[in-house]
Design an enzyme around this catalytic site. Sequence first.
Site, PDB file in Angstrom:
ATOM      1  N   GLY A  94       2.122  -2.974   8.351  1.00 17.79           N
ATOM      2  CA  GLY A  94       2.354  -3.306   9.754  1.00 17.79           C
ATOM      3  C   GLY A  94       3.781  -3.764   9.944  1.00 17.79           C
ATOM      4  O   GLY A  94       4.362  -4.390   9.056  1.00 17.79           O
ATOM      5  N   THR A 129       0.814  -1.211   0.000  1.00 21.73           N
ATOM      6  CA  THR A 129       0.000   0.000   0.000  1.00 21.73           C
ATOM      7  C   THR A 129       0.852   1.268   0.000  1.00 21.73           C
ATOM      8  O   THR A 129       1.856   1.345   0.688  1.00 21.73           O
ATOM      9  CB  THR A 129      -0.896  -0.006   1.256  1.00 21.73           C
ATOM     10  OG1 THR A 129      -1.589  -1.235   1.296  1.00 21.73           O
ATOM     11  CG2 THR A 129      -1.882   1.131   1.231  1.00 21.73           C
ATOM     12  N   GLU A 137      -7.477  -5.863   3.877  1.00 21.53           N
ATOM     13  CA  GLU A 137      -7.595  -7.084   3.060  1.00 21.53           C
ATOM     14  C   GLU A 137      -8.847  -7.077   2.199  1.00 21.53           C
ATOM     15  O   GLU A 137      -9.568  -8.066   2.115  1.00 21.53           O
ATOM     16  CB  GLU A 137      -7.590  -8.320   3.973  1.00 21.53           C
ATOM     17  CG  GLU A 137      -6.314  -8.517   4.750  1.00 21.53           C
ATOM     18  CD  GLU A 137      -5.095  -8.669   3.853  1.00 21.53           C
ATOM     19  OE1 GLU A 137      -5.244  -9.199   2.738  1.00 21.53           O
ATOM     20  OE2 GLU A 137      -4.006  -8.237   4.261  1.00 21.53           O
TER      21      GLU A 137
END
Lengths: 672, 672
Positions: free
Chosen positions: A174, A135, A426
Site C-alpha cells: 500500500g 510481498t 496480515e
Amino acid sequence: LISERSKCSLRLKTITDLLNHGMTSRRKEIEKKIESCPTFSNTPNANLSRLELHSRALAKHIKMMEIAQQLKISLNDCTSPEFVMLVQAVNDDLPTLLHWGMFMPNIKCLCDDEQREKWLPLCSDCRVVGCYAQTEMGHGSNVRALETTAAYDNATKSFTINTPTLTSTKFWPGSLGKSANTAMVIAQLIDSTGANRGVHNFIVPIRDYCTHEPLPGVTVGDIGSKLGYNKMDNGYLKLQNVVIPKENMAMRFSKINEFGVYEKINLDDATSKISYITMMQVRAQIVAMASQALAQACTISIRYSAVRVQGFDKTGKKEKQIIDYVQQQHRLFGYLASSYAFFFSGRRIMENLKSIERGIIDKTRSVSKNQIGDLHASLSTLKAFCSTVAAEGIENCRRACGGHGYLVASGLPELLTTYQQNPTVEGDNYMLPQQTAKVLLKLLQAILSGDDSASVEWAGCDAFYFVEGIKEQSQDPPPIPINNPEAAIDTTLLLKILKRRSSQILIEVGTSINEGLDDGAELSEVWNDSLIQIARVSNAHAAVLLMQSFDDFLKSNELTGEELIAMRQLACLFGLMVVERDAGDFHDILDKAGIDHVRKAVLLVLKKIRPNAVGLVDAFDFSDFRLKSVLGRYDGEVYEHLMKSCEADMMNRQEVIQPVVSLGGLGLTSRL
Amino acid sequence: LISERSKCSLRLKTITDLLNHGMTSRRKEIEKKIESCPTFSNTPNANLSRLELHSRALAKHIKMMEIAQQLKISLNDCTSPEFVMLVQAVNDDLPTLLHWGMFMPNIKCLCDDEQREKWLPLCSDCRVVGCYAQTEMGHGSNVRALETTAAYDNATKSFTINTPTLTSTKFWPGSLGKSANTAMVIAQLIDSTGANRGVHNFIVPIRDYCTHEPLPGVTVGDIGSKLGYNKMDNGYLKLQNVVIPKENMAMRFSKINEFGVYEKINLDDATSKISYITMMQVRAQIVAMASQALAQACTISIRYSAVRVQGFDKTGKKEKQIIDYVQQQHRLFGYLASSYAFFFSGRRIMENLKSIERGIIDKTRSVSKNQIGDLHASLSTLKAFCSTVAAEGIENCRRACGGHGYLVASGLPELLTTYQQNPTVEGDNYMLPQQTAKVLLKLLQAILSGDDSASVEWAGCDAFYFVEGIKEQSQDPPPIPINNPEAAIDTTLLLKILKRRSSQILIEVGTSINEGLDDGAELSEVWNDSLIQIARVSNAHAAVLLMQSFDDFLKSNELTGEELIAMRQLACLFGLMVVERDAGDFHDILDKAGIDHVRKAVLLVLKKIRPNAVGLVDAFDFSDFRLKSVLGRYDGEVYEHLMKSCEADMMNRQEVIQPVVSLGGLGLTSRL
C-alpha cells in the site's frame, strides 16, 4: 425511528462512553472539525474516476496533517486513540496510511538509534513518505522464499538491490504505487563473501525527493483496480541495480560491521521478540476494526429494518416493519452481538499486548516465551475469526436491506468491498489457524506428558483453560445438561460448553496426528491431512476467547442496571448462536434435547433484544457523515435521500444516451 | 498446467458435450463470431466510467442483433439454448436484457392474441424496447401493496396512470433507466365505479419512439451505481396522469368489456396457472446460472492454484503448488462438485417445467394442482439454495486466490459483485423457504391424516420421498450405521441420510406449529416464530433434490468409464460436505463415529479428485475471452499478463499525481 427510540430505555451515553474508551467528547470534537471542512467531502464517489478519487484522498491527507496540528494530535504513533479517531473521522482510504501504519513503526522497531534519529523526523512531516515492500508478485506468506536481493560490496560500502525476476517484482504494498518516495524493501542479504544471510530490511529511496519522479533503476506504478479500497495506490516495484549506502540497512538486530562482515547482534530472548510486536499490533487492530465495520453495517441495516415495512400484518391492512420478522432479527442481531464481542476482546488483547511490550522494553515485568506464544496464538485465531465473521456479516447486513442494499448509496457496497481484503491480509485466514494450532498442540503435549509444569508455566495465559479441560476429557464426562430453553441463557454455562468443545477437538487433532506419525507417515503429510480439523480447533478457541472477554466485562461492573442486562443478552446471543451454527461439534457435549433448547433460547433472546435494537446501534454513535448511507440515516428519512442520490448520478446527466436511438431506428412515429 | 493436464486421463470432450446439451460446436461457432468482432471488447473496463461502459454495452446489443441474424438465431425466445449461448458469449451486462427476458415473455403470457400480434413484431426488431416495472421504491415482495394506480375512465376509454407517492416511484426495473421506451407497469386497477380490482399489467410508452425523450408526465432515470451489474440501467419512473388507451391493459385473463365493466375471464384451473410459468422459468434459469457462475469461479481459482506455489515442500527447497494443500482442496472442490450438482438439477427441473408447460398449453398431459405446487416448492428452494451457495462460493474462490483475487484483473470481483444480486432478486432467499414450507407442510398434513391419497396424488413429484420418510420417522428408526470412511462414499447411502434429515425437520416444524396453535397463539405469530426452522426445512429439501438429480444422472449411462467415476466422486463429495457442514442436523441420524467417518471420507474423496481437478474445470470449456481473468488463463501464463494489466491501468498514465508533491514540500534535496 422516533417510536423505536421511545421504546428503548437504555442510557445510551454510558454505552457510547464505554465504546469510546471514555473519550466521546474528544471524538466528537475531531469529527466536527473534519466534517465541517469541505476538503473531506465523500460525495459523489460514484461519479469520480479512480484517479480523481485518489487525488482527492491525497488532498485529504495534506489537510489532515494540518488539522492534526491544530488539534494537537501527534502523528507519530498510529496506535494512539487520537490518531485512530482522526483517521476514522476522515473515513476514507488514505493513500499514505501505510506510511504511518507500517513504515514508521518498522523504522522504530528495526532501526538502531542513529537511524531512528535520522529518519523519523523526516517521516513526521512527510518529507519522506514510506511504504513497506515485502510481498512479491510470486511470493506472499512464505517470506523465506522472497527473491529480491541486496548484495553488499565492501569496496563501496553499499548494497545493490535487484528484483531479478518477474515474480520478484514487489507487488501489493500500500502507498507504493504513487504516494511513497521511499520503500522499506525486504530482501535476501548477500554478504561480501557471497553468502546468503536471509531476509533483511533496507530503506530504499525510490522517487526523487523534489520532483517525485522515479529514480534511475526504479520502475514503479499502481497495480490496478481492486474489488475495493481503490483510493489506495497498492503498487509494484522493480529494482535494477539500485545502490544504497550501507547505513540504509535496518541495523538494530544485525549489521555489516566496520570490517565489512555480517554480524547478528546479541539480544536476550524476549527483546528479540520485539520484532513480532508490530505484526501482533496490526492483528489486534484488525480485531478492533472488525468490531467497527460490523457496527457500521448493523447500524445501517437495523435502522433501515425499522423504517422499511413489508408484508401485511394480521389485520391485512397495515404493513409490518421488517425488523419484526424473527428471521430478520436472527440474521442481524447475531452480528450486533458479535460487534460488541469483538470490541471487548479487541480491547482486552490490546491491553495485554501493551503490557507485554512495556514489560520487554522497560523490563518492568518478566515475559516468558509461553506468554508470547499464547498471545500469538490468540491474535492469530482472533484475527481469522473476527475478520471472517465481519466480512460475512457486512454482506448479510447488505442482503438484509433487500434490493436497496445493492445500491452504492446504501453505503454497504463500499464498506463490504473495502473490508473484503481483511480475510487475506496480515496472515490469510486459511493459514493462520496453523499458527494457533502449533501453540495449542505444544500445550496439549505438555499437559498429556503428565508433569504439572504446564499449569505453572501457562498460568494467566488465554489458553490456560485447556489444562483443566483436557484433564476433564480424559474422564469421559457426561453431556452437560440443559433442561429448558431458559437454562441455556447463561454465560457461565455457555462458556463451559464452548471450552469443552475446544478441548475435545484439540485432543482429537493431537490424537490423529500421533496416529498418523505412528503409522510411519511424514509429519508434513500428516499435518496437511489435519488442516481441516486444525481450522476447527482455531475456530473453537476463538469462540472461547470472545465469550471469556465478554463474560469478564459483564463481571467488571463497568456498566450497571439495564445497560448491563442488555449487554448480558448480547453475550448470551453470541454464545448461543455459536452453538446453534456449529451444532455438529456439540454432538456429545449436549444431548439432542439440549441442542433443541439452545435453538429455542436463541428465539427468546432475540425477542428480548428487539426493543433495544435501534438503541444499541445508536449507541455506536456513528455520524451520518461517517456512515455515508441513505438507508442508515439517523433521521430515518430513507426514501427522500435515496431519490436525491439517484438524481445526482452521472448516468442522469444526459437524458438520452446516444446508441439507444439507433437501436430500433426503423421509422416509427413518435407515439404508437 | 501442462503437467496437470497430462495427469488427467478423462475424455474431457464427452463431459463438455454433456454440459453443452450436445451443442458444443454450435457454441464455439457463436463464440468465435463474437470474440473476433472488436465491438465486443471487454477491456479495459477498469478505465471507463459507468456512462462509457453503458454506452459500449448498448453498442454491443445493436451488434448482437446483427450477428443473431447472420447466424440465424431467433431472438424471440430468451430460453432457447442458442439465445442463451449468444448472450453468454457476449458475457457482459446487456442493458436491454430485460426486454427479451421479461417484457416480451410477459406480453406472450398475459396479453390476448390481438395484443400479441400488435406488440411482438415491434419488440422483435427493437422498435419497442421494453422493461418490467413492478417493484416500487417502498414495495418489493408484497405485490398486493403496490401503490401505483391505473384509473379507468369509460368516457375516454382510457386509463390514467399515477405513481401518487414517493414510495410508489417504480424503482429497480432493469433497462428502465435509459434503454427502454416502453414499460409493462404493474398497477392497482380502479374501475369506472371506483372499485379497486387489484394489480394488473399495463403497457405504458414512456419515451418518444423517435427522439427517445421522456413523454409528458413521465420522469425517468437511472437509480445510480450499484455493487455490480453497473452497465445495466436499473431505473426509476414517476408517472403523473399518463393516459393510455384501454387496449394497453394486458387482457388475456381479465379486461374492461365493451360496456366499460371489469370482468375476469373464465379459465380452467391449470391454464390460470400459466402466469406462474414465467416466474418459474426465471427461477430455473437462476439455478442454471448458479452452476455457470460457480464453474467460472472454480476454473479461475483451480487453474491458479495449480500455477501458484507457496511454502517449501519437505525438501525445503522447492515450493508447493497451493492446490496440494488439503485445505485449498476443501475450499475449492466442494464448489466444483456444487457446480456440477446445480447443472444436473437445473437441467432436470427445466425439462420438468417445459413438460408441464406443454401439458397445460397443448393439453397433452394432465397437470394436477399438486404437481404445480411441487414444482413451485422445488424451484423456490433450489433458487434460494443454489444462489446462496454460488455467491458464497465465488467469494471463497476469490479468497483462495489470495491477494491477487482482490484485483479486478483476476476476473473474480466483477463475477462476484454482479452475481451478488441473485440472492435478492426473484424472491429473496430469506423469503422463499416459506413458499417451499407451505407446500411441504400441506403434504405432511395429508400424510399424517392417515388416508393413502397422498401417496397417489403426489406420485412422481419431487417431494414424494416424504411419504415414506415420514412413515419411517414415526417408527423412531435407529441411526444409520457407517462403519468406516470408505462406506460413506456412496450416493445411495448419502441420499438416504439426507432424506431422513428432511423428513425429521419437517415433522419437527409441523409439530411445533401445531403446538403453538394448540396453545392458542395466532397463526401469524406461530409462523413468525418458526421462520428459522422453516429455512432449515427448505435447505434440507434442496440438498435432497440436488443429490437425487445427481444420482439419477449417474444411473442414466450418459457417461461411462472414468468420466462416470469422476462424476460419482463429485456427487459423493457434494453429499458428504453437506453432512459435514450441517453436522448438527444429523445428531440422531448418524452416531458420533458416523460423523467422524464422514469427515474422513471427505478427505479421501478430495485426494481422488485432485489429479482430475484441472481437467474437470477445463471441461467447462470457458474461453479466456469469457473468463476475463489473468489468473484463470488456459495457458497458465499468469504473471506476464498480470504485469501487463497493471501497466495499462489509468493510474499509471501520469507518473506523478500532483497533490503528492505538495505533501512534504519542505525543501529537501532530490536525494537524501
